[in-house]
Enzyme design. Structure first.
Site, mmCIF file in Angstrom:
data_model
loop_
_atom_site.group_PDB
_atom_site.id
_atom_site.type_symbol
_atom_site.label_atom_id
_atom_site.label_comp_id
_atom_site.label_asym_id
_atom_site.label_seq_id
_atom_site.Cartn_x
_atom_site.Cartn_y
_atom_site.Cartn_z
ATOM 1 N N ASP A 90 -9.247 -2.293 16.486
ATOM 2 C CA ASP A 90 -7.897 -1.804 16.208
ATOM 3 C C ASP A 90 -7.638 -0.521 16.703
ATOM 4 O OD1 ASP A 90 -5.608 -1.740 14.577
ATOM 5 O OD2 ASP A 90 -6.433 -2.124 12.682
ATOM 6 N N ARG B 44 -0.799 -11.006 13.019
ATOM 7 C CA ARG B 44 -1.455 -10.787 11.771
ATOM 8 C C ARG B 44 -0.675 -10.472 10.468
ATOM 9 N NH1 ARG B 44 -5.736 -8.878 11.054
ATOM 10 N NH2 ARG B 44 -5.371 -6.850 10.253
ATOM 11 N N HIS C 144 -4.105 -10.314 8.232
ATOM 12 C CA HIS C 144 -4.625 -9.068 7.908
ATOM 13 C C HIS C 144 -5.347 -9.398 6.519
ATOM 14 C CE1 HIS C 144 -3.384 -4.885 6.188
ATOM 15 N NE2 HIS C 144 -4.317 -4.904 6.828
ATOM 16 N N HIS D 237 -4.658 0.742 15.693
ATOM 17 C CA HIS D 237 -3.802 1.231 14.643
ATOM 18 C C HIS D 237 -2.432 1.825 15.304
ATOM 19 C CE1 HIS D 237 -6.703 0.814 11.579
ATOM 20 N NE2 HIS D 237 -7.486 1.324 12.246
ATOM 21 N N GLU E 134 -6.240 -4.917 18.696
ATOM 22 C CA GLU E 134 -5.264 -4.996 17.726
ATOM 23 C C GLU E 134 -4.268 -3.678 17.745
ATOM 24 O OE1 GLU E 134 -7.204 -5.422 13.755
ATOM 25 O OE2 GLU E 134 -5.147 -4.647 12.832
ATOM 26 N N GLU F 149 -9.432 -11.661 8.785
ATOM 27 C CA GLU F 149 -9.960 -10.544 8.407
ATOM 28 C C GLU F 149 -10.646 -10.614 7.054
ATOM 29 O OE1 GLU F 149 -7.326 -7.094 8.318
ATOM 30 O OE2 GLU F 149 -8.977 -5.937 8.720
ATOM 31 N N ARG G 3 -15.106 -6.343 13.757
ATOM 32 C CA ARG G 3 -14.163 -5.277 14.541
ATOM 33 C C ARG G 3 -14.916 -3.952 14.591
ATOM 34 N NH1 ARG G 3 -9.247 -2.371 11.161
ATOM 35 N NH2 ARG G 3 -10.863 -1.141 10.793
ATOM 36 N N TRP H 83 1.621 4.884 13.275
ATOM 37 C CA TRP H 83 0.815 4.284 12.872
ATOM 38 C C TRP H 83 0.211 3.161 13.250
ATOM 39 C CZ3 TRP H 83 -3.180 3.356 9.814
ATOM 40 C CH2 TRP H 83 -3.443 4.429 8.739
ATOM 41 N N GLU I 75 0.192 -6.519 11.343
ATOM 42 C CA GLU I 75 -0.035 -6.520 9.878
ATOM 43 C C GLU I 75 1.106 -5.931 9.182
ATOM 44 O OE1 GLU I 75 -3.682 -4.400 10.732
ATOM 45 O OE2 GLU I 75 -2.910 -2.658 9.583
ATOM 46 N N TYR J 106 -8.962 8.321 11.080
ATOM 47 C CA TYR J 106 -8.595 7.173 10.249
ATOM 48 C C TYR J 106 -9.680 5.898 10.647
ATOM 49 C CZ TYR J 106 -6.412 3.267 8.027
ATOM 50 O OH TYR J 106 -6.041 2.243 7.201
ATOM 51 N N HIS K 263 -15.631 -5.709 9.312
ATOM 52 C CA HIS K 263 -15.439 -4.172 9.873
ATOM 53 C C HIS K 263 -16.797 -3.582 10.033
ATOM 54 C CE1 HIS K 263 -11.232 -3.645 8.080
ATOM 55 N NE2 HIS K 263 -11.361 -4.618 8.827
ATOM 56 N N ASN L 268 0.782 -1.035 0.099
ATOM 57 C CA ASN L 268 -0.062 0.022 0.115
ATOM 58 C C ASN L 268 0.891 1.312 0.030
ATOM 59 O OD1 ASN L 268 -2.461 1.381 -0.003
ATOM 60 N ND2 ASN L 268 -3.112 0.654 1.927
HETATM 61 O O1 EZ4 Z 1 -4.771 0.012 8.015
HETATM 62 O O2 EZ4 Z 1 -4.885 -2.126 5.390
HETATM 63 O O3 EZ4 Z 1 -6.690 -4.269 10.098
HETATM 64 N N1 EZ4 Z 1 -6.739 -3.339 9.185
HETATM 65 C C1 EZ4 Z 1 -6.163 -2.286 9.112
HETATM 66 C C2 EZ4 Z 1 -6.271 -1.810 7.630
HETATM 67 C C3 EZ4 Z 1 -4.987 -1.014 7.425
HETATM 68 C C4 EZ4 Z 1 -4.781 -0.956 5.962
HETATM 69 C C5 EZ4 Z 1 -3.374 -0.508 5.747
HETATM 70 O O4 EZ4 Z 1 -3.022 -0.773 4.541
HETATM 71 O O5 EZ4 Z 1 -5.476 -1.671 10.014
HETATM 72 O O6 EZ4 Z 1 -7.464 -0.781 7.797
HETATM 73 CO CO CO Z 2 -5.223 -2.974 11.656
#
Ligand code: EZ4
Ligand code: CO
Length: 402
Positions: A210, A283, A312, A212, A236, A339, A147, A402, A262, A159, A122, A37
């Protein structure tokens, strides 16, 4: 059998995908995903310029030797670009093996350990009420594990929360946009969100969340502890994992299960996390983790420490990786959950496939190899378009993890 040709396809049916096609002298071809990505063209160039010339003439059945050749032979080991390129080759070779032996890839990895693959999806909303509505919608589709993410009061955008109607895609075309973050606001809100979710949907639904990578270990410990009454399936990416022993701090403070990885691409990203039993689910996935040949070893190592897989499966992993993941999930003993973020119709048309979804479960299908194809004529209609994940800043402007 010999590899006689290979080329890279870059296409953007709604989002960018990098696919490697390897052809053999017996007319059998295999597909591998190399999508990274926001850095797609670096993998495409790595494959075209540095990998393809080295694999022409080799025996496609020699997956172990070719993997070691690309990993050890390059001198420069690990890293997402290298490991995604190696994964693309590896997965394509396993696809060829399956087709040559006329059997689905899961039979080459250990055979069926289960009939279906347990999946989570999700649910998102700009606030609690909208998140609850989305959970109800996802339940209707049959999912038994969801999720849950929500916009955070006090933050203008977050996000993972769609800006408007229509299907959500994390990568946005053009240069990266910027989102807001505040750990204080987030930590105050999330336990209340999950209290409402349990109140509305009861005990049976599996819930995931998640973070993140936005929290410090002690903040993650606090969140995990406050979420304990709601019995999450997992929390997560609580904290970035470069410092693996950070997870020891989280573990000391909460029994909420932890998933991470991930963004991992090698066993060396996860070795301490696994062997110290600081996590419950890994993941790291096929496309970014060196393909079947590496992930099978990682999964077997994880099994020794009661760590299960939770691959992932967002839309930035192409249908080639989704197919490959389902074969893997079917064939390993310590599978946990997969997922599932369905691709668009445009993407599915470019990558016709045999896998299927029903009642919260995924099925790899019984076609030889991976059971996924690439419609190159259609792919050509969707040229690459620059796209990135957004970046995130704290309210004072500091760039976030991130
Ligand atoms: O942010 O796939 O668990 N899933 C995630 C995704 C990731 C994107 C990043 O490439 O966290 O939404
Ligand atoms: Co994630």
């Amino acid at each position: 059998m010999k590899i006689v040709n290979a080329h890279v396809n870059v296409t953007s049916p709604g989002r960018n995908f990098v696919t490697l096609k390897i052809e053999t002298d017996e007319g059998i071809f295999g597909l591998g995903d190399g999508t990274l990505n926001g850095r797609e063209l670096s993998v495409a160039t790595y494959l075209t310029q540095h990998v393809i010339p080295c694999i022409i003439g080799r025996d496609p059945f020699q997956t172990e030797d070719i993997w070691q050749y690309l990993y050890r032979g390059a001198y420069w080991r690990r890293g997402p670009v290298t490991m995604s390129a190696i994964a693309a080759v590896d997965v394509a070779l396993w696809d060829i093996k399956g087709k040559a032996l006329n059997t689905p890839v899961y039979n080459l990895l250990g055979g069926k350990c289960r009939e279906s693959v347990f999946a989570y999806c999700h649910a998102t909303g700009k606030d609690t009420d909208h998140a609850l509505e989305d959970i109800a919608r996802q339940k209707e589709l049959g999912y038994k594990a969801i999720r849950v993410q929500s916009g955070i009061p006090g933050l203008s955008n977050t996000y993972g929360i769609p800006k408007g109607p229509g299907r959500y895609e994390p990568a946005e075309r053009g240069l990266p946009s910027e989102y807001e973050w505040s750990t204080e606001h987030y930590l105050r809100y999330i336990p209340k969100l999950f209290a409402r979710v349990r109140e509305a949907f009861g005990e049976e639904l599996h819930l995931l969340h998640d973070c993140h990578h936005r929290l410090t270990p002690i903040e993650a410990g606090r969140l995990g502890k406050e979420l304990e009454p709601f019995h999450l399936f997992w929390m997560e990416d609580p904290t970035p994992a470069e410092l693996q022993e950070g997870f020891k701090v989280i573990r000391e403070h909460t029994t909420t299960p932890i998933a991470v990885g991930e963004v991992f691409n090698s066993i060396w990203d996860a070795h301490d996390l696994i062997s110290n039993q600081w996590i419950d689910y890994l993941r790291m996935t096929l496309v970014h983790g060196g393909g079947f040949t590496h992930l099978k070893k990682v999964a077997d190592f994880a099994a020794l420490y009661h760590v299960r897989t939770g691959f992932h499966g967002a839309t930035d992993l192409s249908p080639v990786t989704m197919a490959a993941s389902l074969h893997f999930d079917t064939a390993i003993h310590n599978f946990g959950i997969q997922e599932h973020m369905p691709h668009t119709d445009e993407t599915n048309a470019v990558f016709p496939h045999n896998y299927d979804f029903k009642d919260g479960l995924l099925f790899p299908g019984d076609a030889p190899g991976l059971g996924v194809d690439l419609n190159e004529a259609l792919a050509e209609k969707y040229p690459y378009q620059r796209a990135y994940l957004p970046i995130n800043r704290k309210l004072d402007g500091t760039l976030c993890d991130w």
